[in-house]
Design a protein around this motif. Structure first.
Motif, PDB file in Angstrom:
ATOM      1  N   PRO A 229       0.829  -1.209   0.000  1.00 48.72           N
ATOM      2  CA  PRO A 229       0.000   0.000   0.000  1.00 48.72           C
ATOM      3  C   PRO A 229       0.864   1.260   0.000  1.00 48.72           C
ATOM      4  O   PRO A 229       1.833   1.354   0.760  1.00 48.72           O
ATOM      5  N   LEU A 230       0.523   2.205  -0.870  1.00 48.42           N
ATOM      6  CA  LEU A 230       1.285   3.450  -1.031  1.00 48.42           C
ATOM      7  C   LEU A 230       2.756   3.160  -1.333  1.00 48.42           C
ATOM      8  O   LEU A 230       3.643   3.950  -1.010  1.00 48.42           O
ATOM      9  N   PHE A 231       3.021   1.995  -1.934  1.00 48.79           N
ATOM     10  CA  PHE A 231       4.378   1.544  -2.303  1.00 48.79           C
ATOM     11  C   PHE A 231       5.264   1.337  -1.073  1.00 48.79           C
ATOM     12  O   PHE A 231       6.490   1.234  -1.198  1.00 48.79           O
ATOM     13  N   GLY A 232       4.651   1.272   0.107  1.00 52.67           N
ATOM     14  CA  GLY A 232       5.437   1.147   1.328  1.00 52.67           C
ATOM     15  C   GLY A 232       5.931   2.473   1.861  1.00 52.67           C
ATOM     16  O   GLY A 232       6.660   2.507   2.863  1.00 52.67           O
ATOM     17  N   LEU A 233       5.553   3.575   1.206  1.00 49.71           N
ATOM     18  CA  LEU A 233       5.954   4.901   1.682  1.00 49.71           C
ATOM     19  C   LEU A 233       5.041   5.354   2.811  1.00 49.71           C
ATOM     20  O   LEU A 233       3.888   4.912   2.915  1.00 49.71           O
ATOM     21  N   SER A 234       5.529   6.250   3.635  1.00 53.80           N
ATOM     22  CA  SER A 234       4.672   6.851   4.652  1.00 53.80           C
ATOM     23  C   SER A 234       3.680   7.785   3.963  1.00 53.80           C
ATOM     24  O   SER A 234       3.959   8.284   2.858  1.00 53.80           O
ATOM     25  N   PRO A 235       2.513   8.038   4.557  1.00 59.08           N
ATOM     26  CA  PRO A 235       1.561   8.974   3.943  1.00 59.08           C
ATOM     27  C   PRO A 235       2.198  10.330   3.643  1.00 59.08           C
ATOM     28  O   PRO A 235       1.908  10.935   2.602  1.00 59.08           O
ATOM     29  N   ALA A 236       3.087  10.791   4.517  1.00 59.95           N
ATOM     30  CA  ALA A 236       3.728  12.088   4.300  1.00 59.95           C
ATOM     31  C   ALA A 236       4.657  12.044   3.089  1.00 59.95           C
ATOM     32  O   ALA A 236       4.681  12.973   2.271  1.00 59.95           O
ATOM     33  N   ALA A 237       5.441  10.957   2.953  1.00 62.59           N
ATOM     34  CA  ALA A 237       6.353  10.830   1.821  1.00 62.59           C
ATOM     35  C   ALA A 237       5.575  10.685   0.513  1.00 62.59           C
ATOM     36  O   ALA A 237       5.961  11.238  -0.522  1.00 62.59           O
ATOM     37  N   PHE A 238       4.464   9.952   0.565  1.00 60.43           N
ATOM     38  CA  PHE A 238       3.620   9.781  -0.625  1.00 60.43           C
ATOM     39  C   PHE A 238       3.032  11.123  -1.057  1.00 60.43           C
ATOM     40  O   PHE A 238       3.020  11.460  -2.242  1.00 60.43           O
ATOM     41  N   GLU A 239       2.581  11.899  -0.090  1.00 57.90           N
ATOM     42  CA  GLU A 239       1.996  13.213  -0.394  1.00 57.90           C
ATOM     43  C   GLU A 239       3.051  14.161  -0.956  1.00 57.90           C
ATOM     44  O   GLU A 239       2.792  14.908  -1.906  1.00 57.90           O
ATOM     45  N   GLU A 240       4.248  14.125  -0.391  1.00 57.71           N
ATOM     46  CA  GLU A 240       5.323  14.984  -0.891  1.00 57.71           C
ATOM     47  C   GLU A 240       5.647  14.651  -2.343  1.00 57.71           C
ATOM     48  O   GLU A 240       5.851  15.546  -3.175  1.00 57.71           O
ATOM     49  N   LEU A 241       5.677  13.350  -2.653  1.00 57.67           N
ATOM     50  CA  LEU A 241       5.951  12.917  -4.012  1.00 57.67           C
ATOM     51  C   LEU A 241       4.833  13.374  -4.961  1.00 57.67           C
ATOM     52  O   LEU A 241       5.097  13.800  -6.088  1.00 57.67           O
ATOM     53  N   SER A 242       3.585  13.302  -4.483  1.00 62.49           N
ATOM     54  CA  SER A 242       2.450  13.690  -5.332  1.00 62.49           C
ATOM     55  C   SER A 242       2.479  15.177  -5.668  1.00 62.49           C
ATOM     56  O   SER A 242       1.974  15.599  -6.709  1.00 62.49           O
ATOM     57  N   ARG A 243       3.071  15.985  -4.802  1.00 59.45           N
ATOM     58  CA  ARG A 243       3.148  17.430  -5.053  1.00 59.45           C
ATOM     59  C   ARG A 243       4.334  17.778  -5.964  1.00 59.45           C
ATOM     60  O   ARG A 243       4.300  18.774  -6.675  1.00 59.45           O
ATOM     61  N   LYS A 244       5.379  16.938  -5.929  1.00 54.81           N
ATOM     62  CA  LYS A 244       6.607  17.268  -6.646  1.00 54.81           C
ATOM     63  C   LYS A 244       6.567  16.856  -8.113  1.00 54.81           C
ATOM     64  O   LYS A 244       7.042  17.584  -8.988  1.00 54.81           O
ATOM     65  N   LEU A 245       5.996  15.677  -8.415  1.00 49.61           N
ATOM     66  CA  LEU A 245       6.093  15.103  -9.749  1.00 49.61           C
ATOM     67  C   LEU A 245       5.304  15.894 -10.785  1.00 49.61           C
ATOM     68  O   LEU A 245       4.287  16.505 -10.486  1.00 49.61           O
ATOM     69  N   ASP A 246       5.786  15.838 -12.033  1.00 44.88           N
ATOM     70  CA  ASP A 246       5.100  16.477 -13.162  1.00 44.88           C
ATOM     71  C   ASP A 246       4.460  15.446 -14.092  1.00 44.88           C
ATOM     72  O   ASP A 246       3.419  15.714 -14.699  1.00 44.88           O
ATOM     73  N   VAL A 247       5.091  14.290 -14.240  1.00 41.94           N
ATOM     74  CA  VAL A 247       4.631  13.252 -15.167  1.00 41.94           C
ATOM     75  C   VAL A 247       4.954  11.889 -14.563  1.00 41.94           C
ATOM     76  O   VAL A 247       5.937  11.747 -13.829  1.00 41.94           O
TER      77      VAL A 247
END
Length: 534
Positions: A229-247
């Protein structure tokens, strides 16, 4: 959270900072035992035979009748080896489904007993894997993937996520993204830590002849697993990634032609759901999804079936066979649902991916590579029908085409078939192998199979020996009537999109095959022709 395996050590390896050095921890070896399952010795002659075979195949000291084959370390290749040994020693040719349905010695011995009392295998009810309702599996809740309004998309992305970067196609996609864009490439990699993930990516690029020192600063490893779930990332790390990525380029999947759907669901289906969650939360990110032509199975008993790139996969769900194809069908259906909710999506469906057309770089564990090597070792190949052809699409064409198409705004909303328009006659392929210097004669299938069995039972090894139990006993079993359909895949979108790029698919000919054979010799996968002849 209860461990299934314990390994006893005198002391834990430490880093210079005094922390546990995870990379130096040993893999469970012969001491591995499934905890929580009380050992019970085999009781009958068949159970004792099976336990001995399991112990040999798994590399463990003993196996109890309640131990689970897969919990003890079993995987697809070991499953095939297990089936081969059981057929050799017990005279029972098992279907693949038997091992997944009967995962313990007790269950497998009972199934074998029942089969001796009833025939054929289809009458043994336990062998029938659960029917998968693909439409029911392809449900996408609004919390995971809400309706979105993308607005203006980034024309030159600075942060790109690539899943499956250490796979065969994935490493070439990584190379192309580094070559064709100026973005940092975030690679989702299973590893114990960032440094191990970094080394894994560099090693994969080096093996494929693609590594450049300048890549080091632009490759950003993300330690994670599609099956968690969430690739094993913490919810905070997953959210940070979702804000950073473009594609996002979603290429990752568990590719296994033996496992049933349920064994592949976590990585291939649930992993895709989390990719969609990542794409639709934080900042809206276009998704480039790498699917497969196998989502379009042969559904009609007609001489010809024509499949367009924009054709819906919906009408094919009842005809999809095999766990891998089923998991990819469900994953693509989820992606199309997300597209209907506003997510910018492009879908790419490659054909049979083969080695690099210029360097020959290819994965030795590819089925076609193993078949070529097995026939060269045997000095023999089956005779194929005159119209038997083989589609081979070089990996450099697929990776270049995907990245070039994805960089066009017009690609979003479209699907692309990436396959070689020039196919090879299989008998011609054998001729090209002979022309390279390997003496390979052709024999009727049943004779070829007898020769392979003799080698498999001798001290000599053959690349195909582990797969004997999965090879059909007769030539007519190779192509059931419901699959005797010629399928043509439209690739108009791909041709138009690549028209001005100069990217074309190399034809399958003697030159391409000789490039592959040369690489196999250089890499040590094959002996040089003169050595093979000797």
């Amino acid at each position: 959270m209860v461990p299934t395996v314990y390994v006893e050590m005198e002391r834990l390896p430490l880093t210079a900072n005094g922390k546990v050095d995870r990379e130096r921890l040993p893999e469970p070896g012969e001491s591995k035992r499934v905890m929580g399952v009380q050992y019970e010795a085999p009781r009958t002659a068949v159970e004792k035979q099976l336990a001995r075979i399991w112990a040999e195949v798994l590399g463990v000291e003993r196996v109890g009748i309640h131990d689970d084959f897969f919990a003890l370390g079993g995987h697809s290749l070991l499953t095939v080896r297990l089936m081969t040994q059981i057929e050799k020693e017990l005279g029972q040719r098992l279907p693949v489904a038997a091992i997944f349905q009967c995962r313990t010695i007790e269950a497998l011995a009972e199934m074998l007993r029942r089969h001796t009392e009833s025939s054929p295998w289809s009458s043994v009810v336990e062998l029938r894997l659960p029917t998968v309702d693909l439409l029911a599996e392809a449900e996408l809740d609004l919390e995971t993937c809400p309706e979105v309004w993308p607005g203006e998309l980034v024309s030159e992305p600075a942060h790109i996520l690539l899943s499956g970067a250490t796979g065969f196609l994935g490493v070439f996609l990584l190379h192309e993204l580094l070559q064709q864009t100026a973005a940092d490439i975030y690679c989702l990699v299973r590893a114990a830590g960032i440094e191990e993930a970094r080394r894994k990516l560099q090693r994969t690029l080096e093996v494929s002849g693609l590594w450049q020192p300048t890549y080091r600063d632009r490759i950003k490893p993300v330690v994670g697993d599609l099956a968690r779930p969430l690739f094993g990332l913490s919810p905070a790390a997953f959210e940070e990634l979702s804000r950073k990525l473009d594609v996002i380029y979603h290429n990752g999947a568990l590719v296994n032609m033996v496992y049933p759907y349920q064994e592949l669901k976590a990585a291939n289906v649930l992993g895709t759901k989390d990719i969609l969650r990542l794409a639709t939360h934080g900042k809206i990110k276009p998704l480039h999804y790498i699917s497969t032509l196998s989502v379009f199975p042969h559904k009609d008993i007609t001489p010809l079936q024509f499949v367009r790139e924009q054709e819906s996969i919906d009408d094919y769900h009842e005809h999809v066979r095999g766990g891998y194809a089923q998991s990819k069908w469900v994953a693509e259906k989820l992606v199309t649902i997300a597209r209907s909710r506003g997510l910018p999506v492009a879908i790419y469906r490659p054909g049979r991916i083969t080695g690099h057309s210029q360097t020959g770089a290819w994965r030795a564990d590819d089925v076609l590579c193993r078949m070529i090597k097995g026939c060269i070792q045997l000095g023999s190949s089956p005779i194929f029908e005159d119209d038997e052809t083989l589609e081979m699409t070089p990996v450099d064409y697929v990776s270049q085409a995907i990245v070039a198409l994805a960089r066009r705004k017009a690609a979003l909303g479209q699907s692309f078939h990436l396959l070689n328009p020039v196919v090879a006659n299989v008998n011609e392929l054998v001729g090209w192998i002979n022309a390279f210097g390997y003496p390979v004669r052709q024999s009727p299938y049943e004779q070829w199979l007898r020769e392979l069995k003799l080698v498999a039972e001798s001290p000599a090894s053959n690349e195909l020996s582990p797969f004997l139990s999965m090879l059909p006993r007769k030539a007519q079993e190779e192509q059931p009537s419901e699959q005797a359909v010629k399928v043509l895949y439209d690739n108009r979108n791909s041709r138009l999109g690549l028209a001005s790029t100069g990217i074309t698919c190399p034809p399958v000919d003697a030159e391409l095959v000789h490039t592959y054979l040369s690489y196999m010799v250089r890499s040590g996968f094959l002996p040089a022709p003169q050595e093979a002849a000797a």
